[in-house]
Scaffold this motif. Sequence first.
Motif, short mmCIF file in Angstrom:
data_model
loop_
_atom_site.label_atom_id
_atom_site.label_comp_id
_atom_site.label_asym_id
_atom_site.label_seq_id
_atom_site.Cartn_x
_atom_site.Cartn_y
_atom_site.Cartn_z
N GLU A 211 0.80 -1.22 0.00
CA GLU A 211 0.00 0.00 0.00
C GLU A 211 0.83 1.27 0.00
OE1 GLU A 211 -3.65 2.06 2.59
OE2 GLU A 211 -2.73 0.16 3.23
N PHE A 212 1.92 1.30 0.77
CA PHE A 212 2.66 2.55 0.95
C PHE A 212 4.00 2.57 0.22
CE2 PHE A 212 0.03 2.02 4.81
CZ PHE A 212 -0.80 3.13 4.64
N LEU A 213 4.23 1.61 -0.65
CA LEU A 213 5.50 1.56 -1.36
C LEU A 213 5.60 2.67 -2.40
CD1 LEU A 213 5.90 -2.29 -1.94
CD2 LEU A 213 7.11 -0.88 -0.27
N LYS A 214 6.84 3.08 -2.67
CA LYS A 214 7.11 4.07 -3.73
C LYS A 214 7.83 3.34 -4.87
CE LYS A 214 9.57 6.65 -0.95
NZ LYS A 214 9.43 5.82 0.27
N HIS A 215 8.15 4.09 -5.92
CA HIS A 215 8.84 3.47 -7.04
C HIS A 215 10.22 2.96 -6.65
CE1 HIS A 215 6.08 5.88 -9.88
NE2 HIS A 215 5.70 4.62 -9.90
N PHE A 216 10.90 3.67 -5.74
CA PHE A 216 12.22 3.27 -5.27
C PHE A 216 12.19 3.22 -3.74
CE2 PHE A 216 12.87 5.12 -9.42
CZ PHE A 216 13.84 4.33 -10.00
N ASP A 217 12.47 2.06 -3.16
CA ASP A 217 12.46 1.90 -1.71
C ASP A 217 13.63 1.03 -1.28
OD1 ASP A 217 10.02 3.15 -0.52
OD2 ASP A 217 8.98 1.83 -1.92
N PRO A 218 14.39 1.44 -0.27
CA PRO A 218 15.40 0.53 0.29
C PRO A 218 14.70 -0.60 1.04
CG PRO A 218 15.23 2.51 1.63
CD PRO A 218 14.36 2.74 0.43
N THR A 219 15.38 -1.71 1.17
CA THR A 219 14.82 -2.81 1.95
C THR A 219 14.75 -2.41 3.43
OG1 THR A 219 17.04 -3.77 2.06
CG2 THR A 219 15.53 -4.67 0.42
N ASP A 220 13.89 -3.09 4.17
CA ASP A 220 13.70 -2.80 5.59
C ASP A 220 14.92 -3.21 6.40
OD1 ASP A 220 11.14 -1.91 4.99
OD2 ASP A 220 10.23 -3.87 5.37
N GLU A 221 15.03 -2.63 7.57
CA GLU A 221 16.13 -2.97 8.48
C GLU A 221 16.09 -4.45 8.81
OE1 GLU A 221 17.85 -1.64 12.90
OE2 GLU A 221 16.12 -0.62 12.00
N GLY A 222 17.26 -5.06 8.82
CA GLY A 222 17.36 -6.48 9.12
C GLY A 222 17.29 -7.38 7.89
N TRP A 223 17.00 -6.79 6.73
CA TRP A 223 16.95 -7.54 5.49
C TRP A 223 18.21 -7.27 4.66
CZ3 TRP A 223 13.09 -10.71 3.18
CH2 TRP A 223 12.01 -10.98 4.02
N PRO A 224 18.54 -8.15 3.72
CA PRO A 224 19.65 -7.84 2.80
C PRO A 224 19.42 -6.49 2.15
CG PRO A 224 18.92 -10.11 2.51
CD PRO A 224 17.94 -9.47 3.44
N GLN A 225 20.46 -5.70 2.05
CA GLN A 225 20.31 -4.31 1.64
C GLN A 225 20.46 -4.12 0.12
OE1 GLN A 225 19.43 -1.57 3.92
NE2 GLN A 225 18.80 -3.54 4.76
N PHE A 226 19.41 -3.62 -0.49
CA PHE A 226 19.41 -3.21 -1.89
C PHE A 226 18.20 -2.30 -2.08
CE2 PHE A 226 17.17 -7.27 -1.59
CZ PHE A 226 15.97 -7.01 -2.24
N ILE A 227 18.10 -1.69 -3.23
CA ILE A 227 16.95 -0.84 -3.54
C ILE A 227 15.90 -1.67 -4.26
CG2 ILE A 227 16.12 1.19 -4.80
CD1 ILE A 227 17.85 1.84 -2.38
N ARG A 228 14.68 -1.61 -3.76
CA ARG A 228 13.56 -2.26 -4.42
C ARG A 228 12.95 -1.28 -5.41
NH1 ARG A 228 10.08 -3.51 0.75
NH2 ARG A 228 11.05 -1.53 1.32
N VAL A 229 12.81 -1.71 -6.66
CA VAL A 229 12.26 -0.85 -7.72
C VAL A 229 10.89 -1.42 -8.12
CG1 VAL A 229 12.67 0.23 -9.95
CG2 VAL A 229 14.61 -0.44 -8.51
N HIS A 230 9.85 -0.56 -8.06
CA HIS A 230 8.48 -1.02 -8.27
C HIS A 230 7.84 -0.30 -9.47
CE1 HIS A 230 9.09 -1.32 -3.75
NE2 HIS A 230 8.88 -2.59 -4.10
N PRO A 231 8.18 -0.67 -10.69
CA PRO A 231 7.63 0.05 -11.84
C PRO A 231 6.14 -0.14 -12.07
CG PRO A 231 9.70 -1.03 -12.40
CD PRO A 231 9.26 -1.58 -11.08
N VAL A 232 5.56 -1.27 -11.63
CA VAL A 232 4.13 -1.53 -11.91
C VAL A 232 3.28 -1.39 -10.65
CG1 VAL A 232 4.64 -3.00 -13.90
CG2 VAL A 232 4.38 -4.05 -11.65
N ILE A 233 3.77 -0.66 -9.67
CA ILE A 233 3.11 -0.58 -8.38
C ILE A 233 1.67 -0.05 -8.48
CG2 ILE A 233 4.05 1.74 -7.89
CD1 ILE A 233 3.57 -1.07 -5.30
N ASP A 234 1.40 0.83 -9.42
CA ASP A 234 0.09 1.47 -9.51
C ASP A 234 -0.84 0.83 -10.56
OD1 ASP A 234 0.40 3.46 -7.49
OD2 ASP A 234 1.75 4.54 -8.83
N TRP A 235 -0.41 -0.28 -11.14
CA TRP A 235 -1.27 -0.97 -12.10
C TRP A 235 -2.41 -1.68 -11.38
CZ3 TRP A 235 0.20 -2.83 -17.44
CH2 TRP A 235 1.26 -2.07 -17.98
#
Length: 300
Positions: A211-235
Amino acid sequence: MTANSVCQHQQVARVNGVTKAGTFAEPRGAMQRTLPHICFELRAKIDAFLAEQTDDHVLRNVQNQVTMSMGVIEEALRRYGFNHLSLSYNGGKDCLVLLVLIMACLPAYASSLPSPSLGPATTDTAAATTAPEETATSPTAPSSRLQAIYIVSSDPFAEVEEFVAESTKQYHLDLKRYALPMRPALEAYLKDRPAIKAIFLGTRRTDPHGEFLKHFDPTDEGWPQFIRVHPVIDWHYVEIWAFIRRLQIPFCELYNRGFTSLGGVSNTRPNPALAVGGDTSKFRPAYELRDDDEERLGRD
């Protein structure tokens, strides 16, 4: 492969005017198409779709969504570079749409880079046998395969496994497969591919925790670190299927049997909202569902 042979193959592979799910076989005796060929074919299809004049409000919405999503993909390519990006891929409808959009963005990205960073494909086994008319007209395209991670369900459907294998070959993915829970799978993947900085995800807002994700989001604390990219989030659900069917993209056969969200054998069943006349043994195809809120009724 000539244009005529491609058209003849596509006609054979269609059922009721729609590409038969899971159909990837090339005509007998033909070589697998190269990565540049796939990328430029998809880009041409999408450009033609975006140029369509239509009164269908769903298709107009899809055109807007495609433009927005490709902008996000292009931004990710600029920020991180092709070799530092990966795709989370499990053969589902959302990541399939995302895969097609990424592939369609690669020619323009490759042509924007100075040679020889990316150039005509030479690593594919089929490259040496590409038809002259293809090599003569193919502009710059990525020679490296798109990196991808497949986190396998603890009890995967045979149809999903088959589709992932077929589509991985079709789209020339550099796929790493992990039969692990999500967190250790991501840890293992980043250990195997330490250059990865960002991963494309086919998450949409109606998915759990979307629900609250953006197009670019870092992973949450405690998870492997990378940027999550969500191009189809609003479809929306109907837009995903409108795109797949309009562009005649092969998809997993389970969607023809009433499955609308794919998990494992033990927690996924055909969507009851698609039962024919209340008969729980007969289901309409997934693309006939209309409501986002009913998408996961077949998931426990």
